[in-house]
Design a protein around this motif. Structure first.
Motif, mmCIF file in Angstrom:
data_model
loop_
_atom_site.group_PDB
_atom_site.id
_atom_site.type_symbol
_atom_site.label_atom_id
_atom_site.label_comp_id
_atom_site.label_asym_id
_atom_site.label_seq_id
_atom_site.Cartn_x
_atom_site.Cartn_y
_atom_site.Cartn_z
ATOM 1 N N GLN B 37 8.016 -38.689 -67.098
ATOM 2 C CA GLN B 37 8.544 -38.790 -68.465
ATOM 3 C C GLN B 37 7.516 -38.171 -69.415
ATOM 4 O O GLN B 37 6.325 -38.473 -69.310
ATOM 5 N N LEU B 47 6.994 -42.081 -63.948
ATOM 6 C CA LEU B 47 7.938 -43.133 -64.320
ATOM 7 C C LEU B 47 8.317 -43.975 -63.107
ATOM 8 O O LEU B 47 8.212 -45.188 -63.087
ATOM 9 N N ARG B 61 14.899 -50.917 -66.069
ATOM 10 C CA ARG B 61 16.148 -50.220 -66.407
ATOM 11 C C ARG B 61 16.270 -48.868 -65.708
ATOM 12 O O ARG B 61 17.295 -48.182 -65.871
ATOM 13 N N PHE B 62 15.266 -48.482 -64.951
ATOM 14 C CA PHE B 62 15.243 -47.164 -64.318
ATOM 15 C C PHE B 62 15.527 -47.287 -62.819
ATOM 16 O O PHE B 62 14.916 -48.100 -62.124
ATOM 17 N N ILE B 77 19.214 -44.324 -66.196
ATOM 18 C CA ILE B 77 18.568 -45.191 -67.178
ATOM 19 C C ILE B 77 19.648 -46.092 -67.763
ATOM 20 O O ILE B 77 20.550 -45.624 -68.468
ATOM 21 N N SER B 80 20.234 -47.539 -72.241
ATOM 22 C CA SER B 80 19.314 -46.561 -72.840
ATOM 23 C C SER B 80 18.951 -46.949 -74.271
ATOM 24 O O SER B 80 19.793 -47.425 -75.043
ATOM 25 N N GLN B 81 17.675 -46.759 -74.582
ATOM 26 C CA GLN B 81 17.137 -47.114 -75.893
ATOM 27 C C GLN B 81 16.583 -45.875 -76.596
ATOM 28 O O GLN B 81 16.151 -44.929 -75.936
ATOM 29 N N ASP B 84 13.568 -44.297 -75.305
ATOM 30 C CA ASP B 84 13.634 -43.544 -74.051
ATOM 31 C C ASP B 84 13.760 -42.048 -74.317
ATOM 32 O O ASP B 84 13.698 -41.244 -73.382
ATOM 33 N N SER B 85 13.977 -41.671 -75.570
ATOM 34 C CA SER B 85 14.120 -40.262 -75.911
ATOM 35 C C SER B 85 12.848 -39.515 -75.534
ATOM 36 O O SER B 85 11.762 -39.811 -76.041
ATOM 37 N N TYR B 88 12.511 -35.570 -69.297
ATOM 38 C CA TYR B 88 12.349 -36.134 -67.960
ATOM 39 C C TYR B 88 12.308 -35.019 -66.927
ATOM 40 O O TYR B 88 13.130 -34.103 -66.953
#
Lengths: 116, 112
Positions: B37, B47, B61-62, B77, B80-81, B84-85, B88
């Motif tokens: 990431q 990650l 969450r991954f 993911i 997603s939040q 997380d932007s 990858y």
């Protein structure tokens, strides 16, 4: 405490010049790398050293020369810079898990090189 | 030659949605598949990673799903939040080689 540190963070220079980027890691790792990330974010390995010995030497121009004075330092010297050398250069380090396998890569924050 | 092909190039997901990034490889000797990431201005960071002896690995969450016969693996993911932007990268490595081969990256944007 920064684990893998590179200097300089930004470098702007003219075509034909020679420049160096320095990298140091304080993680005690035995293997260090140089990666090039182009404008499309593509990450490509250039070189790797294990305990000062070159173990990966990808097809890069001879103008690029890595030097590892000790296992905590890996420098990259670039001669006769060209426009196409503009990129972000990342240093990374890792443990050599076995004679052939590396562990997790820890990257520095990158050195953005712009050749005008 | 691109040994690890990654898609999509970019992805926009609403907060709470599922982000899915896919990778395919050609070299059957690859036996280590990490995901990295990268946030803007930073170097990539590991990650999650998987080896081919399992078909799935989950960390929070991954989740990595791995299909050895199809030579494909993907990152999911969940929930997603916006945090997380990032970009990858999938990667692949093999015994007898010190190299990691990276995919071309996926820019993920999670909208609030």
């Amino acid at each position: 405490d920064t684990a893998v540190s590179q200097t300089p963070k930004y470098l702007v220079t003219q075509m034909g010049n020679d420049k160096s980027i320095k990298c140091e890691q304080n993680l005690g790792h035995d293997t260090m790398y140089w990666y090039k990330q182009d404008s499309k974010k593509f990450l490509k390995i250039m070189f790797s050293y294990n305990n000062k010995e070159l173990i990966i030497n990808e097809t890069v121009p001879n103008r690029f020369s890595p030097k590892s004075p000790d296992k905590a330092h890996l420098n990259l010297h670039i001669n006769s810079l060209e426009l196409g050398d503009s990129a972000v250069y990342f240093c990374a380090s890792s443990w050599l898990v076995s004679t052939v396998r590396t562990g997790e890569l820890f990257f520095g924050e990158g050195s953005r090189l712009t050749v005008l | 030659q691109q040994q690890v092909k990654q898609s999509p190039q970019s992805l926009i997901v609403q907060k709470g949605g599922i982000s899915i990034i896919n990778c395919a490889y050609e070299n059957t000797a690859f036996d280590y598949f990490p995901w990295y990431q990268q946030f803007p201005g930073k170097g990539p960071a590991l990650l999650i990673a998987i080896r081919p002896d399992v078909s799935e690995k989950k960390e929070g969450r991954f989740t990595i799903s791995f299909n050895k016969s199809a030579k494909q693996f993907s990152l999911h993911i969940m929930d997603s939040q916006p945090g997380d932007s990032a970009t990858y990268f999938c990667a692949a490595g093999e015994d007898s080689s010190y190299k990691l081969i990276f995919g071309s990256g996926t820019r993920l944007l999670v909208r609030p």
